[in-house]
Motif scaffolding. Structure first.
Motif, PDB file in Angstrom:
ATOM      1  N   PRO A  22      17.979 -19.001 -43.235  1.00 23.41           N
ATOM      2  CA  PRO A  22      18.870 -20.063 -42.855  1.00 23.41           C
ATOM      3  C   PRO A  22      18.631 -21.320 -44.027  1.00 23.41           C
ATOM      4  N   PHE A  23      18.848 -20.959 -45.406  1.00 29.96           N
ATOM      5  CA  PHE A  23      18.703 -22.007 -46.418  1.00 29.96           C
ATOM      6  C   PHE A  23      19.817 -21.521 -47.512  1.00 29.96           C
ATOM      7  N   CYS A  24      20.455 -22.415 -47.898  1.00 26.70           N
ATOM      8  CA  CYS A  24      21.294 -22.515 -49.096  1.00 26.70           C
ATOM      9  C   CYS A  24      21.094 -23.643 -50.171  1.00 26.70           C
ATOM     10  N   LYS A  25      21.915 -23.432 -51.406  1.00 24.42           N
ATOM     11  CA  LYS A  25      21.607 -24.555 -52.361  1.00 24.42           C
ATOM     12  C   LYS A  25      22.524 -25.879 -51.902  1.00 24.42           C
ATOM     13  N   GLN A  26      23.648 -25.540 -51.297  1.00 23.27           N
ATOM     14  CA  GLN A  26      24.648 -26.689 -51.102  1.00 23.27           C
ATOM     15  C   GLN A  26      25.563 -26.181 -49.925  1.00 23.27           C
ATOM     16  N   ALA A  27      26.101 -27.019 -49.291  1.00 24.90           N
ATOM     17  CA  ALA A  27      27.059 -26.734 -48.145  1.00 24.90           C
ATOM     18  C   ALA A  27      28.508 -26.503 -48.710  1.00 24.90           C
ATOM     19  N   CYS A  28      28.928 -25.209 -48.581  1.00 23.11           N
ATOM     20  CA  CYS A  28      30.444 -25.125 -48.837  1.00 23.11           C
ATOM     21  C   CYS A  28      31.352 -25.813 -47.697  1.00 23.11           C
ATOM     22  N   HIS A  29      32.559 -26.143 -48.123  1.00 23.26           N
ATOM     23  CA  HIS A  29      33.161 -27.022 -47.363  1.00 23.26           C
ATOM     24  C   HIS A  29      33.900 -26.365 -46.152  1.00 23.26           C
ATOM     25  N   TYR A  30      33.768 -24.941 -46.305  1.00 21.27           N
ATOM     26  CA  TYR A  30      34.274 -24.149 -44.958  1.00 21.27           C
ATOM     27  C   TYR A  30      33.304 -23.537 -44.135  1.00 21.27           C
ATOM     28  N   PHE A  35      22.382 -23.408 -41.453  1.00 19.45           N
ATOM     29  CA  PHE A  35      21.629 -23.427 -42.877  1.00 19.45           C
ATOM     30  C   PHE A  35      21.014 -24.691 -43.017  1.00 19.45           C
ATOM     31  N   SER A  36      20.128 -24.872 -43.852  1.00 23.21           N
ATOM     32  CA  SER A  36      19.438 -26.019 -44.356  1.00 23.21           C
ATOM     33  C   SER A  36      19.456 -25.879 -45.923  1.00 23.21           C
ATOM     34  N   THR A  37      19.663 -27.155 -46.565  1.00 23.19           N
ATOM     35  CA  THR A  37      19.578 -27.141 -48.060  1.00 23.19           C
ATOM     36  C   THR A  37      18.284 -27.625 -48.447  1.00 23.19           C
ATOM     37  N   SER A  38      17.196 -27.796 -47.479  1.00 25.02           N
ATOM     38  CA  SER A  38      15.887 -28.159 -47.794  1.00 25.02           C
ATOM     39  C   SER A  38      15.125 -26.713 -47.698  1.00 25.02           C
ATOM     40  N   MET A  39      14.318 -26.576 -48.806  1.00 29.75           N
ATOM     41  CA  MET A  39      13.494 -25.384 -48.732  1.00 29.75           C
ATOM     42  C   MET A  39      12.009 -25.762 -48.179  1.00 29.75           C
ATOM     43  N   LYS A  40      11.757 -26.889 -47.869  1.00 33.00           N
ATOM     44  CA  LYS A  40      10.317 -27.501 -47.422  1.00 33.00           C
ATOM     45  C   LYS A  40       9.776 -26.545 -46.397  1.00 33.00           C
ATOM     46  N   LYS A  41      10.582 -26.056 -45.519  1.00 32.40           N
ATOM     47  CA  LYS A  41       9.903 -25.250 -44.517  1.00 32.40           C
ATOM     48  C   LYS A  41      10.149 -23.545 -44.795  1.00 32.40           C
ATOM     49  N   LYS A  42      10.327 -23.312 -46.146  1.00 36.01           N
ATOM     50  CA  LYS A  42      10.428 -21.707 -46.595  1.00 36.01           C
ATOM     51  C   LYS A  42       9.479 -20.793 -46.119  1.00 36.01           C
ATOM     52  N   ASP A  43       8.132 -21.229 -46.435  1.00 40.80           N
ATOM     53  CA  ASP A  43       7.010 -20.210 -46.044  1.00 40.80           C
ATOM     54  C   ASP A  43       6.780 -20.217 -44.737  1.00 40.80           C
ATOM     55  N   GLU A  44       6.824 -21.266 -43.909  1.00 36.89           N
ATOM     56  CA  GLU A  44       6.815 -21.296 -42.369  1.00 36.89           C
ATOM     57  C   GLU A  44       8.095 -20.377 -41.806  1.00 36.89           C
ATOM     58  N   MET A  45       9.081 -20.500 -42.274  1.00 34.43           N
ATOM     59  CA  MET A  45      10.149 -19.690 -41.660  1.00 34.43           C
ATOM     60  C   MET A  45      10.094 -18.413 -41.920  1.00 34.43           C
ATOM     61  N   ILE A  46       9.534 -17.773 -43.146  1.00 30.83           N
ATOM     62  CA  ILE A  46       9.190 -16.229 -43.334  1.00 30.83           C
ATOM     63  C   ILE A  46       8.356 -15.947 -42.438  1.00 30.83           C
ATOM     64  N   GLY A  47       7.362 -16.851 -42.221  1.00 29.93           N
ATOM     65  CA  GLY A  47       6.206 -16.196 -41.294  1.00 29.93           C
ATOM     66  C   GLY A  47       6.800 -16.044 -39.801  1.00 29.93           C
ATOM     67  N   SER A 289      19.572 -22.814 -32.999  1.00 30.75           N
ATOM     68  CA  SER A 289      19.970 -23.050 -34.516  1.00 30.75           C
ATOM     69  C   SER A 289      19.388 -24.310 -34.699  1.00 30.75           C
ATOM     70  N   ASN A 290      17.976 -24.252 -34.897  1.00 32.16           N
ATOM     71  CA  ASN A 290      17.256 -25.467 -35.418  1.00 32.16           C
ATOM     72  C   ASN A 290      16.047 -24.672 -35.993  1.00 32.16           C
ATOM     73  N   ASN A 291      15.889 -25.130 -37.364  1.00 33.29           N
ATOM     74  CA  ASN A 291      14.749 -24.459 -37.851  1.00 33.29           C
ATOM     75  C   ASN A 291      13.331 -24.963 -37.468  1.00 33.29           C
ATOM     76  N   THR A 292      13.105 -25.924 -37.187  1.00 28.25           N
ATOM     77  CA  THR A 292      11.900 -26.573 -36.795  1.00 28.25           C
ATOM     78  C   THR A 292      11.478 -26.151 -35.249  1.00 28.25           C
TER      79      THR A 292
END
Length: 390
Positions: A22-30, A35-47, A289-292
């Motif tokens: 659930p990560f993207c660099k930026q939000a496409c208009h359509y 997804f989230s544009t923040s990668m702060k929880k990347k490691d926790e998410m993989i785990g 649909s919520n990463n946290t």
């Protein structure tokens, strides 16, 4: 119309696993995917994804895993090592077939030569690249993170390392002329990719696109133009040896998406990750649909998801929707056997007007859309739905 046999997916009862990154660099208009544009929880998410895989191994009932599919979001914003670690956990806890299709969705701006090489050295054997358009004006309207040069450069490199590549293109984009759409298709064909997925630009309510249209920044989507684009697409790709095997998908022989085909044929699949959906033939479930919330639930070895028990009517409607989108159509025998004679009778009655309008036709006991009806197949399917049986 010649019927096409369903491509083999391994022994009967095989299943698939979908992994939502659930990560993207930026939000496409359509885009209305989670997804989230923040990668702060990347490691926790993989785990957390790895934990969910381990906790759900009993849900497949020893069915061999035929396909593993990384979607999102943009899976390639995380490292190839992260993706491989998830694949390794799947192999540790599931029976995986000897030659599974393992796909990762990717965007051109992530696919440097170094990245492509690491992907090719991993277990991943299929790329699905979100090109969407080879023209800057289209990419700007959609707010894509890549540019036209990156689109072409990544394909030039990727085709050296991967044989099985699919690309996505979007049609019906405001201001996209027929000539520019034809050029998009021509450029795609020039790279020799064996699979192309094409989607009409859709205005989803929870995206930036409707507000941009309302404020006059982007012109409204023209349905008539989209249909013209679709007709050009079908004719061009079929002339180039592609099979239009599903409404949005075109493949050369031997390169149909096994992941998508399994979905259209009603195979079981596990959806892993936030917002991911699962299906076992009788139930459909979907994760929060919520990463946290997703991560916190998995820390406690719990799931945060909803489950829906599918009635006979639900399963019938789903079979109609998926079947009419494909070259394999809807089998009257299957409807009668799995849902009952009442459903078969209803289906034939509802289909009759569409048959008379040359939007549907019967080939033996198989109900199929005509060439004229292809662009309208979702609407036709909804007319065949049944709402008041159990």
């Amino acid at each position: 119309m010649k019927l096409i046999n369903s491509p083999p997916l391994g022994r009967q009862g095989g299943a698939g696993i979908y992994i939502h990154i659930p990560f993207c660099k930026q939000a496409c208009h359509y885009c209305d995917f989670h997804f989230s544009t923040s990668m702060k929880k990347k490691d926790e998410m993989i785990g957390a994804i790895q934990k969910e895989i381990k906790l759900r191994q009993s849900e497949i009932d020893d069915k061999p895993i035929e396909t593993i599919y990384f979607g999102g979001g943009t899976p390639t914003v995380v490292s190839t090592a992260d993706l491989q670690s998830i694949i390794d956990v799947i192999y540790e806890h599931f029976l995986v077939s000897s030659s599974p299709e393992i796909t990762v969705e990717a965007n051109p701006d992530d696919l440097t030569e170094e990245k492509i090489i690491t992907l090719a050295q991993s277990s991943i054997n299929r790329l699905s690249i979100g090109i969407q358009s080879f023209f800057e004006e289209d990419l700007t309207i959609m707010n894509r993170a890549h540019n036209a040069k990156e689109a072409m450069d990544c394909l030039s490199i990727a085709t050296q390392y991967f044989d099985n590549i699919s690309i996505d293109l979007i049609y019906g984009i405001p201001k996209m002329s027929i000539a520019r759409w034809k050029k998009n298709i021509e450029l795609a064909l020039g790279f020799g990719v064996p699979h192309i997925s094409c989607y009409a630009l859709t205005v989803e309510p929870n995206t930036a696109l409707p507000k941009l249209i309302e404020n006059g920044i982007i012109p409204p989507v023209d349905e008539d133009l989209a249909q013209q684009h679709f007709e050009v697409l079908v004719e061009t790709l079929e002339n180039e040896g592609f099979t239009h095997y599903e409404l949005s998908n075109f493949g050369k022989p031997g390169y149909f998406s096994k992941n998508n085909t399994a979905y259209w044929q009603g195979k079981s699949y596990l959806g892993i990750g936030p917002s991911a959906h699962s299906y076992n033939g009788k139930q459909r479930s979907w994760n929060v649909s919520n990463n946290t919330k997703y991560i916190k639930a998995l820390e406690l070895k719990q799931f945060s998801r909803e489950v829906e028990d599918l009635s006979t009517t639900d399963r019938y409607n789903e079979y109609i929707m998926t079947g009419l989108r494909t070259v394999w159509g809807v089998s009257l025998k299957k409807v009668a056997k799995e849902f009952g004679k009442t459903y078969e009778k209803y289906l034939l009655e509802q289909a009759q007007k569409h048959i008379e309008e040359h939007l549907l036709f019967l080939d033996g006991d198989i109900l199929l859309v005509t060439k004229k009806g292809k662009f309208l197949s979702d609407g036709i399917a909804s007319d065949l739905f049944l709402l008041n049986l159990g």
